[in-house]
Enzyme design. Structure first.
Site, PDB file in Angstrom:
ATOM      1  N   ASP A 116       1.105  -1.176  -0.089  1.00  0.00           N
ATOM      2  CA  ASP A 116       0.202  -0.315  -0.022  1.00  0.00           C
ATOM      3  C   ASP A 116       0.988   0.790   0.274  1.00  0.00           C
ATOM      4  OD1 ASP A 116      -2.711   1.273   0.392  1.00  0.00           O
ATOM      5  OD2 ASP A 116      -1.446   1.333   2.594  1.00  0.00           O
ATOM      6  N   GLU A 174       2.156  -0.495  -4.910  1.00  0.00           N
ATOM      7  CA  GLU A 174       0.879   0.553  -5.177  1.00  0.00           C
ATOM      8  C   GLU A 174       1.617   2.561  -5.878  1.00  0.00           C
ATOM      9  OE1 GLU A 174      -2.785   3.214  -4.056  1.00  0.00           O
ATOM     10  OE2 GLU A 174      -1.491   1.974  -2.719  1.00  0.00           O
TER      11      GLU A 174
END
Length: 700
Positions: free
Chosen positions: A345, A381
């Site tokens: 993330d 990401e």
């Protein structure tokens, strides 16, 4: 009461280590003045005794508790300066979790007593709160985790098809899963779920955060909760709400059962921030152990946190001990818990040094050189809200990256936006304009149209406005532009024509994902037509908005699951659809060619690419050998029918019609189509033709 005695221990390994005579405790804090180990009863309700860790070397506090065993419930109290202006927030009245804890005990309850300062003080975090929080705080538990005999499932990147799902949401409403397993780790690997994964042809299950996380207080106040889980507090602990018991072996068993069935397991990890939030957040672990080491602080005002995450704080991976903790955590999830890789993330943060993002940062270099971690899948990401935060294409090999350019381009193409043929082709081709550098290959691109964050495919063709009222923020949260289209009605409708068109568009987009070079990622539930009722930011909805309703959501299930199965079969049958190199015309190193065709049957020329209103293109991937297999994919996003002349291809007399999204069924008997003829493309249609054998004849 057990008889314990505290002795000098060992600084390494960090965390707890169990042997026959006792337990070694080891905790890093560069700025602490004293560390106390607090021992609780087996339920974690009552603090029984405290021991000062007697030794400190290299900023590691340690002690050996003779007589202690696995199962001991404990926490830390760390003494030091409470001086927020200098970056220090020690408060020994607050019980703290061990950053290396492998298991936790109890339930977390929000209380102002978790704050290191007085909540009602006009001085805010410059005040000091001396109330104890132990009764409403999670506790750490000593365990001796056995390393399982992991039978890994080596799936090459070019053969990977990712299925992104949520542990609870996948099975909470699945009546085929026993009630006691619904919403749990063991539900994920139940035989009925494995049968579904096999039916749709995925290879890899990517789970939203499984490390212990907490809900934010503002959500708790609104009677909502952090459903997605991007708010970690313990980097080594499986989230307790997904366990049927408090035993971590359930996670290991889930992974083992999925491995035995032939599936990989990836987990989404959040090492960019923690649940302790900003300067007004709670003191639960890292903040009270050594705030100035664990977090990035504003150099000119250390009272405040650098907030590149948008979540209040940023973990300081530039500190070697913090980097060590993250690396130890990653290795633990691979070695002990058995996972096959990670999706990171806000990964830009992990590669950001004080001078900015650096593809040779300490963290990225540490992954690359690690003999274990450089063998598993790592997905970034590649963006955050910090300076220089958008880094698509900027990560080094062997990283893969979520490709939002792919997402947005394909959405716009099928929505009917004009002038997109060159961009559409680049994305189909594997986004070589983004990734073809420094030895990177097409599988650097994770091709997705939907994920947990945003609309489902059903909602992408059903809503033009977000509908997030239930999030309690007056519909102001979530993206305002979703590149979506509702085709004549906002949300649910009984209009048969609208429903048919929506289904076709879902099929077109699902087909595009699976027919593109790179790695396809499918959002769990898109294959059964799952809706979030127009909510494009459902992070706080632990209810029917997020849970897959296998009965009610199955509006399009039969057609979509059959289509996804056929597309998965195609990728396996024709490896050129997932080629391991970027395919370029006349590339001597490649045994595959790619050719783009105009609807006239001629090769695309410059004027065809730049025809603003053109919305139709075909591409042929073919083995270079004279009798090589061929796949011809035609994409028509126009709202009117059009004639498409099939080009003359050497040694192809007939095509197998593998996919036609204008048809309502996937035929078990594959229709055959004579080559070198014109076909009529229905509005908004994808057609896939294949030829495996020289001179194939139509079936009688």
């Amino acid at each position: 009461m057990e008889q314990y005695s505290m002795e000098p221990g060992r600084a390494y390994p960090l965390g707890t280590s169990v042997n026959d005579l006792g337990v070694n405790f080891s905790l890093f804090s560069a700025n602490a003045e004293k560390v106390e180990l607090c021992v609780f009863d087996e339920l974690g309700h009552q603090e029984l005794m405290r021991f000062v860790l007697p030794s400190c070397e290299h900023h590691v506090w340690h002690g050996y508790l003779k007589g202690a065993k696995a199962g001991l419930v404990y926490g830390y109290r760390v003494y030091g300066a409470y001086h927020p202006e200098a970056g220090h927030r020690f408060n020994h009245h607050k019980l703290l979790l061990d950053p290396y804890a492998r298991a936790l005990k109890g339930k977390f309850t929000w209380s102002d007593r978790h704050l290191g300062y007085k909540a009602d003080s006009p001085e805010q975090d410059l005040s000091f709160d001396d109330r104890d929080n132990a009764d409403v705080m999670l506790k750490s538990v000593v365990i001796d985790p056995a390393k399982p005999q992991i039978q890994r499932v080596p799936v090459s990147w070019q053969n990977t098809v990712i299925y992104e799902g949520h542990v609870k949401g996948l099975t909470q409403l699945n009546s085929k899963v026993p009630p006691e397993l619904q919403g749990s780790f063991l539900g994920i690997s139940h035989s009925s779920m494995i049968a579904h994964y096999r039916a749709i042809g995925i290879t890899t299950i990517e789970l939203l955060p499984v490390q212990q996380f907490l809900s934010e207080k503002f959500l708790d106040d609104k009677k909502l909760s952090n459903y997605w889980g991007y708010n970690s507090i313990s980097f080594f602990v499986p989230h307790s709400d997904y366990l049927n018991t408090e035993q971590i072996f359930e996670f290991q068993r889930m992974v083992d059962e999925l491995h035995q069935a032939g599936f990989e397991v990836l987990i989404d990890v959040v090492y960019n921030h923690t649940a302790e939030g900003n300067a007004l957040g709670p003191t639960l672990s890292f903040r009270g152990i050594d705030n100035a080491s664990y977090y990035r602080l504003n150099p000119s005002e250390p009272r405040y946190y650098i907030n590149d995450t948008g979540c209040g704080n940023t973990v300081n991976l530039s500190h070697p001990r913090v980097l060590q903790m993250v690396m130890d955590s990653l290795r633990y999830w691979v070695e002990v818990m058995g996972v096959d890789g990670f999706r990171f993330d806000l990964a830009t943060i992990l590669g950001r040094e004080p001078h900015g993002f650096d593809k040779n940062s300490g963290f990225l270099d540490a992954i690359l050189q690690d003999p274990l971690l450089n063998t598993v899948k790592v997905i970034a990401e590649p963006w955050d809200i910090g300076p220089g935060g958008y880094q698509l294409g900027g990560f080094p090999a062997p990283w893969s990256e979520w490709n939002d350019k792919y997402r947005d381009s394909i959405r716009r193409f099928w929505r009917g936006d004009k002038g997109l043929l060159p961009e559409f082709a680049r994305r189909i081709h594997g986004s070589s304009d983004v990734f073809e550098h420094h030895g990177r290959q097409p599988y650097a691109s994770i091709n997705f149209l939907t994920s947990h964050d945003g609309y489902t495919l059903h909602d992408l063709v059903s809503y033009e406005q977000r509908h997030n009222e239930r999030n309690g923020e007056e519909n102001r949260d979530g993206h305002s532009e979703n590149l979506s289209k509702n085709y004549g009605a906002e949300g649910a409708t009984d209009n048969v024509e609208i429903l048919a068109l929506r289904l076709k568009q879902i099929k077109n987009m699902l087909s595009t994902i699976m027919l593109s070079q790179g790695v396809p990622m499918v959002l769990a539930g898109d294959e059964i037509g799952r809706t979030q009722q127009g909510n494009n930011n459902a992070y706080c909805q632990d209810n029917e908005i997020n849970w897959l309703n296998w009965q009610e959501d199955a509006l399009y299930a039969d057609e979509l699951t059959a289509l996804l199965a056929r597309l998965s079969e195609l990728r396996k049958r024709f490896p050129m659809l997932a080629y391991h190199r970027f395919i370029h015309k006349d590339d001597p190193k490649s045994d595959v060619n790619i050719t783009w065709y105009h609807c006239s049957g001629n090769i695309m020329h410059k004027e065809n690419w730049h025809s603003h209103h053109a919305s139709t293109v075909g591409y042929l991937v073919k083995g270079k050998a004279d009798d090589g297999s061929s796949v011809f994919c035609i994409f028509h996003a126009g709202a009117e029918s059009i004639e498409f002349v099939l080009p003359e291809i050497n040694n192809v007399e007939y095509w197998d019609v593998m996919v036609d999204t204008s048809s309502s069924a996937i035929n078990k008997e594959i229709p055959k189509l004579p080559a070198q003829r014109a076909i009529t493309l229905q509005p908004r249609t994808t057609i896939v033709l294949s030829n495996e054998h020289k001179g194939s004849k139509p079936s009688e």
